[in-house]
Design a protein around this motif. Structure first.
Motif: not given
Length: 207
Positions: A32-34, A179-182, A185-186
């Motif tokens: 998800l993050t990389s 993950t397209r918006n803050a 992601q949070t």
């Protein structure tokens, strides 16, 4: 190694790899993050630790760790603390803007991903105990040991890479729309942060 024995080994390896744990959580978080492709670095780190676990057991050190409450607990609590640390860091991580595709994801160095995967798996004494129970079923002491350990290790490693990359990492891609918006992601950071902490606490409490 006979084909029937190898098939039994492969089947056991698949079941073990599909069992959710810290390695699976780490793999999904990396995806998800990389990005899916770069997840391989964390997976390879996990496999390096797995190889060390096999070597420890093969050399007989695993018996000493499993039979020594002090050694076992030192590794267990160190591993638990590391997972809790990862969880808190993930929980508090800041969102990354403009996540449109894999190239736009957090560009964590491959070495950092490898080291995290390595320590997540290595600091798990239960893996040593598991291999102590698992490996003797597929090793014939009266036959040359090195070829048997090589086949066992290669089989388990390849299966775990395939399961981690093409199941857990791929499954995590279905959440990438968040993950397209803050805000998304949070939320995901907090979920995976709590999962790391939960696994760490379980590792510390369950004997």
């Amino acid at each position: 190694m006979q084909l029937s024995l190898w098939l039994a080994l492969a089947g056991a390896g698949v079941l073990v790899s599909f069992t959710p744990g810290a390695g699976a959580i780490n793999t999904m978080n990396n995806s998800l993050t990389s990005g899916f492709r770069r997840t391989i670095w964390g997976i390879l780190g996990q496999q390096a630790a797995l190889v060390i676990h096999v070597v420890i057991v093969a050399l007989g050190v695993g018996v000493l760790v499993a039979s020594s409450p002090l050694a076992f607990n030192v590794i267990r609590y160190t591993g638990a603390a590391y997972l809790v640390y990862l969880g808190i860091r993930q929980f508090l991580s800041k969102p990354v803007e403009n996540q449109d595709d894999d190239a736009a994801l957090a560009n964590e160095p491959a070495g950092a991903m490898f080291k995290r995967g390595f320590w997540v798996n290595l600091l798990n004494p239960k893996a040593i105990v598991f291999f102590l129970a698992f490996m003797p079923q597929f090793i014939h002491p009266e036959q040359p040991l090195l070829p048997q350990y090589v086949v066992l290790t290669a089989t388990v490693v390849v299966i775990d890479i395939l399961v981690m990359w093409f199941f857990f990492a791929l499954a995590a891609r279905s959440f990438q729309r968040f993950t397209r918006n803050a805000r998304g992601q949070t939320v995901l950071s907090r979920i995976f942060g709590l999962l790391f902490v939960a696994v760490g606490i379980l590792l510390a409490l369950i004997h």
